[in-house]
Design a protein around this motif. Sequence first.
Motif, short mmCIF file in Angstrom:
data_model
loop_
_atom_site.label_atom_id
_atom_site.label_comp_id
_atom_site.label_asym_id
_atom_site.label_seq_id
_atom_site.Cartn_x
_atom_site.Cartn_y
_atom_site.Cartn_z
N THR A 135 8.79 13.16 10.27
CA THR A 135 7.44 12.29 10.36
C THR A 135 6.87 13.47 10.16
O THR A 135 5.34 12.99 9.14
CB THR A 135 7.00 11.36 11.67
OG1 THR A 135 7.61 11.25 12.46
CG2 THR A 135 5.97 11.39 12.22
N PHE A 156 7.32 -1.19 6.47
CA PHE A 156 8.13 -0.57 7.01
C PHE A 156 9.41 -1.80 7.58
O PHE A 156 9.13 -2.81 7.49
CB PHE A 156 8.13 -0.19 8.70
CG PHE A 156 7.13 0.93 8.81
CD1 PHE A 156 7.86 2.00 8.46
CD2 PHE A 156 5.91 0.55 9.37
CE1 PHE A 156 6.70 3.36 9.13
CE2 PHE A 156 5.58 2.30 9.90
CZ PHE A 156 5.31 3.07 9.96
N LEU A 160 13.87 -1.45 11.97
CA LEU A 160 13.24 -0.76 13.06
C LEU A 160 13.38 -1.18 14.51
O LEU A 160 12.60 -0.27 15.50
CB LEU A 160 11.96 -2.47 13.26
CG LEU A 160 11.54 -2.09 11.22
CD1 LEU A 160 10.35 -3.10 11.23
CD2 LEU A 160 11.79 -1.18 11.17
N THR A 165 13.09 6.93 13.08
CA THR A 165 11.97 7.55 12.14
C THR A 165 10.80 6.81 12.10
O THR A 165 9.97 7.39 12.23
CB THR A 165 12.83 7.73 10.19
OG1 THR A 165 12.96 6.49 9.79
CG2 THR A 165 13.47 8.93 10.17
N VAL A 166 11.55 5.94 11.89
CA VAL A 166 10.22 4.59 12.14
C VAL A 166 9.19 5.18 13.30
O VAL A 166 8.21 4.71 13.39
CB VAL A 166 10.58 2.68 11.98
CG1 VAL A 166 9.74 1.32 11.83
CG2 VAL A 166 11.88 2.76 10.28
N ALA A 170 5.00 5.01 12.97
CA ALA A 170 4.38 4.62 13.19
C ALA A 170 3.40 5.06 14.56
O ALA A 170 2.68 4.46 14.07
CB ALA A 170 5.28 3.26 13.73
N PHE A 182 5.52 -5.05 10.19
CA PHE A 182 6.50 -4.32 10.43
C PHE A 182 7.74 -5.77 9.52
O PHE A 182 8.19 -6.67 9.92
CB PHE A 182 6.39 -4.37 11.51
CG PHE A 182 6.66 -2.75 12.38
CD1 PHE A 182 6.72 -1.84 11.78
CD2 PHE A 182 5.21 -3.07 13.00
CE1 PHE A 182 5.73 -1.18 12.21
CE2 PHE A 182 4.47 -2.86 13.58
CZ PHE A 182 4.43 -0.89 13.00
N MET A 190 11.09 -4.05 15.77
CA MET A 190 10.49 -3.11 16.28
C MET A 190 10.66 -3.15 17.73
O MET A 190 10.52 -4.20 18.46
CB MET A 190 8.68 -3.07 15.81
CG MET A 190 8.22 -2.53 14.98
SD MET A 190 8.84 -0.77 14.76
CE MET A 190 7.79 0.47 15.56
N TYR A 222 8.13 1.69 3.02
CA TYR A 222 8.62 2.47 3.64
C TYR A 222 10.60 2.06 4.54
O TYR A 222 10.26 1.05 5.17
CB TYR A 222 8.20 3.70 5.53
CG TYR A 222 8.98 4.30 5.40
CD1 TYR A 222 8.08 5.65 5.43
CD2 TYR A 222 9.83 4.59 6.34
CE1 TYR A 222 8.76 7.75 6.47
CE2 TYR A 222 10.47 5.63 6.64
CZ TYR A 222 9.82 6.51 6.80
OH TYR A 222 10.67 7.98 7.27
N THR A 224 14.46 1.39 4.85
CA THR A 224 15.68 2.04 6.18
C THR A 224 16.71 1.66 6.37
O THR A 224 16.63 0.65 5.32
CB THR A 224 14.53 2.33 7.59
OG1 THR A 224 14.78 0.50 7.74
CG2 THR A 224 13.31 2.63 8.00
#
Length: 309
Positions: A135, A156, A160, A165-166, A170, A182, A190, A222, A224
């Motif tokens: 981060t 993102f 999630l 890293t998310v 966040a 998201f 998330m 971002y 992932t």
Amino acid sequence: MEFKSKDIISIRDFSKEDLLYILDISKKFEKDYDSNLLNGHILATLFFEPSTRTRLSFSSAMSRLGGKVIGFDNPASTSVSKGESLLDTIKIVEGYSDIIVMRHPIDGAARFAAETAKIPIINAGDGVNQHPTQTLLDLYTIQKSFGKLENLNIGFVGDLKYGRTVHSLAHALSHFKAKMYFISPPQLKMPKDDLEQLDKEKIKYTEGKDLSKVANKLDILYMTRIQKERFPDPIEYQKLKGCYRIDKTFLENTKKGLKVMHPLPRVDELCSSCDGTEKAIYFEQAHNGVTVRMALLSLLLKKIKNERT
Ligand code: NCD
């Protein structure tokens, strides 16, 4: 926060001022540094999970500052394979080094190690929980690209649920009034706990699975990887892998100032056709890891003069 001898476990332990301070020191290290600053200090890298960027950039950072590095990248070649406990490993390594960077598959392992160790522990990723130094380099990259951290729209995309890293980024961006989008399959949303935290901070966010619906609103995309190794059921992974894939043509239809970030490694979600476009900043992002980790190691091992106070 006084950084000397501190543990770096979760991004939630940092205030906005702490984050800005580390970024400021990192900027100084990017310009110039004393290649003997950490002479006589030893960093131990204990990686119970695979890593390329995190382990090597910490090693590079320590070496550039004149320090030495010991450690392992495969617990199978250590006494862990004979049944040694994490507690015992830490007790031994703290006698061999001045600071430990540890990556471990279990959520909370870094906090546990820090409670035992007399020397600073840096969390290089604990399970699906946190990855605070990623981060820091993400924030550094954002600040460098946009000249600010405040009021950005960030999407993102991908895994999630399992992507640590998310979870860390966040939370950090909630200090800077980001608007968050998201985007994930319903199975990989998330975690509730992270969303509740954002609610508490009064951060605006939306959830959905369709990237094309929000792509044009974003300053930062971002991306992932779907975290294959975290799935209890490999069939579930097979169903979800490849659910997002961005390429150069996709980027051509997004707004001009958009920047694409990715903690890397990438699998199939980010095509190499994006590399070299002015929107792609993920290699620069990875390279910034050395500068930020140089700053962090120096802050934890040395008392660096804080010119802000
Ligand atoms: C990330 C991690 O380990 O969480 N990698 C990294 O440190 N840059 C992301 C990932 O493995 O997908």
